[in-house]
Design a protein around this motif. Structure first.
Motif, PDB file in Angstrom:
ATOM      1  N   VAL A 175     -74.008  24.666  58.301  1.00 51.93           N
ATOM      2  CA  VAL A 175     -73.229  23.600  57.692  1.00 51.93           C
ATOM      3  C   VAL A 175     -72.023  24.223  56.999  1.00 51.93           C
ATOM      4  CG1 VAL A 175     -74.527  23.669  55.536  1.00 51.93           C
ATOM      5  CG2 VAL A 175     -73.341  21.567  56.183  1.00 51.93           C
ATOM      6  N   TYR A 217     -69.327  17.041  54.778  1.00 59.65           N
ATOM      7  CA  TYR A 217     -69.820  18.248  55.427  1.00 59.65           C
ATOM      8  C   TYR A 217     -69.643  18.140  56.934  1.00 59.65           C
ATOM      9  CZ  TYR A 217     -72.120  19.124  50.994  1.00 59.65           C
ATOM     10  OH  TYR A 217     -72.371  19.344  49.666  1.00 59.65           O
ATOM     11  N   SER A 230     -68.626  22.848  54.382  1.00 55.81           N
ATOM     12  CA  SER A 230     -67.997  21.691  53.755  1.00 55.81           C
ATOM     13  C   SER A 230     -66.528  21.622  54.138  1.00 55.81           C
ATOM     14  CB  SER A 230     -68.141  21.761  52.238  1.00 55.81           C
ATOM     15  OG  SER A 230     -67.258  22.727  51.726  1.00 55.81           O
TER      16      SER A 230
END
Lengths: 442, 442
Positions: free
Chosen positions: B164, B151, B166
């Protein structure tokens, strides 16, 4: 505890997730069906399998299809296994044909094998693809796969696993390189029939987020990912703890286990131990005359047997856990024995000393323990050494014996040792008493 | 077990890894230093911290620097914490200045907090970067980071965590999109002071391979990854099992724990329990006259107290584990009480029945139990119901009491309950005897 988990604000959704298992089943279903679809999805996907199964059984039939199809394949298989056998066909019929076939494939594995943990969805590459083609393939296919898999597996035309490459390695490699040239060939794999306890051991020794599962011909069958294994580790530990505590392991969380299931899982071992413990009565009846002559001996029976039981529980739980973690292997029994004899002697000496002092320093010792209190003290001290030594030794050896017999070393080990040591403790105690007290009290 | 793990051939390296903890320390060091560098790296990186510390202390000084610098930051901090305090500065001085500063930062956290588990190395992005720039940045920087982080964390200029994304999402997004537009803002985070047991709970509920760690101002401090947590879950379970078994938790594996450390960890609780158990002698001495008049009563004492102890251990281990997993919360004590009273009664009835039958159906019952054997049987049956009920109730409530007192519910819970129930069991037994036998045997 949970108040330390920061969420910017605790939404009604967080509230529901937090208190899920405190609710009654009707409330759970009612509050779940009242949720917005995306909130409901978040709740559903993160529930324990047992709760997912409960929900799906309580939803109206027209909603079941869409919910069961939400789940990843391995979770679907777990869910099906949590349903009553007679209902399984019905729920399988809700799946699309491809999924149904794969789920049935997974159902062939025991839930706690690598094969039962794995997902059969993963990215397969060929060694003669170049990096650019591989990345294009990935972009096209990775949306359909579980988000947790970060490795691509390289297989030959017969599905034999020959290498692995991580997404990141692909991303960092030059576009023209061949996958077969840059893949890692030094692979860690597990057999599909390997027990999840062993799989968990490998995960905690290695730093991979996924391990490929192969059959006995090295054909790639699926992938076990870290999130399945974290769950499996917790479950194995729970089973061991419950067994050590003297009951059969529960398959469901505490509140989900029905009263009678719980009773059955507990009554079995408790009755078994009770029957074993009846030998204490038989042993005691052999010494009835001794007790009649010197009632003072009876006073220490609970103290003696519980000391043996405690030192036995300690040693057995210690060894059971060390075995489960692979710290101690079957072949090391004699080294453990050697060590536990030492520990048992030292612990026996400590408790024996405390016991002797308890009698010698007691204010009204003659009134309570009689005029031969010094001899009683010696008897108590010597018996404690013997019983504690025996407890530690028997406790440490029982898990080896159980494993040798292909039984689970965790099975009721602590109470089993306690029962064994209770009976023999009585024999040790009265034998020591006979040695020191014949001619005076006996 | 381990033979089920497929490796195409079991190399001498695999052999060494497999039998590592069976070797003596000199052999471990000798065989490690004889390895090729790349094999040695594989072994070293996958060892338990305790074994890494042992190796590094036994290597020649000129080799230590290169080995300690091999480790990821969080593992370095763990290693330093496993070394004697007086040697830590020396080993810290082997690190480059930047790493040293970061390791010292990590050392400020307890090893079992989220802050002690986390790595401070992770990829930071800004919300106003576009995907193309972000990927370029990633290619440039990701080699320096632990391979397990998938991440990227998006922070504002003051290091507050705002989102966040990925690696995979970045890879699949359109190059011109802004990170701030496609990042996920609905974040799961943990406080740096959160206990690892709680962190483990969150991991097993969520399907992430990493969770960001923030301080009380939501500033990003580091990332806990799944591999650290798998290890932490095992460790927590081991600690709980050892505590349930009636000893202090060990910090090192079985064979690495010295004889005297082991003795200290076991003798403490064993002596404490012994002193508590001495109250059984006091309780027994109150009933000395009763035993003198009816020695038959003494025969059942081990059976009575062990039945109470077993039902208590069962209930307490069950609740301790359910609490550790968050299945049962502190506020649910009354629901547990309600349920355990039911279970205790049912289990008591089962054991009581078996006990009564044991006397009534014994071939030479009058010879062993006297002419009033029916009354003795009733006394035994009624006492068993009382003692088992009390054991189950006390066993289930003790973990709540310990947690309420901010103590670890696992601490010696099973033997503590057994001791408590032993003393009270004697009182229950003789009180019941007085009720049924006064006028006949008493």
């Amino acid at each position: 505890m949970s108040d330390e988990v920061i969420s910017p604000e605790l939404t009604p959704l967080d509230e529901l997730k937090l208190h899920w298992n405190e609710l009654h089943v009707e409330d759970r279903v009612a509050r779940f069906t009242a949720l917005q679809r995306d909130d409901a999805e978040e709740v559903f996907l993160n529930l324990e399998t047992a709760y997912q199964a409960e929900l799906i059984q309580n939803l109206s039939p027209n909603l079941r299809r869409s919910w069961i199809r939400m789940l990843p394949l391995d979770d679907t298989a777990d869910l099906i296994q949590h349903l009553p056998i007679e209902e399984r066909d019905y729920y399988l019929s809700l799946l699309d044909l491809d999924t149904k076939r794969e789920v049935i494939g997974l159902l062939a594995y025991a839930e706690d094998d690598a094969g039962g943990l794995m997902t059969p969805h993963f990215i397969r590459l060929r060694p003669d693809m170049n990096v650019e083609v591989a990345i294009r393939y990935l972009r096209a296919h990775s949306k359909h796969h579980e988000q947790t898999i970060y490795y691509c597996y390289v297989v030959d035309p017969n599905q034999h696993l020959i290498g692995v490459i991580s997404f990141r390695e692909l991303l960092l490699a030059k576009p023209g390189q061949l996958v077969g040239k840059i893949m890692k060939t030094d692979l860690i794999t597990v057999l599909d029939t390997l027990d999840q306890e062993e799989v968990a051991k490998i995960f905690s020794e290695q730093r991979f987020s996924a391990i490929p599962v192969v059959d006995s011909e090295n054909k790639l069958k699926g992938v076990v990912t870290y999130d399945d294994i974290a769950h499996a580790i917790q479950k194995e530990a729970t089973e061991d703890i419950q067994k050590i505590g003297g009951m059969e392991a529960l398959t469901l969380p505490y509140w989900q286990t029905g009263f009678f299931t719980m009773l059955r899982k507990r009554a079995g071992w408790l009755t078994g131990l009770f029957v074993g413990e009846m030998f204490t009565t038989t042993a005691m009846s052999h010494y009835e005359q001794a007790i009649e002559r010197a009632v003072v001996l009876a006073l220490f029976i609970p103290l003696i047997i519980s000391s043996g039981g405690n030192s036995g529980s300690q040693a057995s739980t210690l060894i059971v856990r060390a075995m489960a973690l692979g710290e101690v292997t079957l072949s090391q029994w004699w080294r453990v024995l050697y060590r536990e004899v030492g520990s048992g002697l030292a612990l026996g000496l400590i408790l024996g000393t405390v016991g002797v002092l308890r009698i010698l320093l007691w204010p009204n010792r003659e009134a309570v323990f009689g005029s031969h209190y010094e001899l009683v003290a010696i008897t108590l001290g010597a018996s404690l050494i013997g019983v504690v030594l025996w407890g530690a030794t028997a406790g440490a050896m029982l898990p080896f014996a159980l494993r040798k017999l292909k039984l689970d070393p965790a099975s009721a080990s602590a109470p089993l040792v306690a029962t064994l040591v209770d009976v023999t403790g009585i024999v040790i105690y009265f034998s020591v008493a006979k040695l020191f007290l014949t001619g005076t009290l006996l």
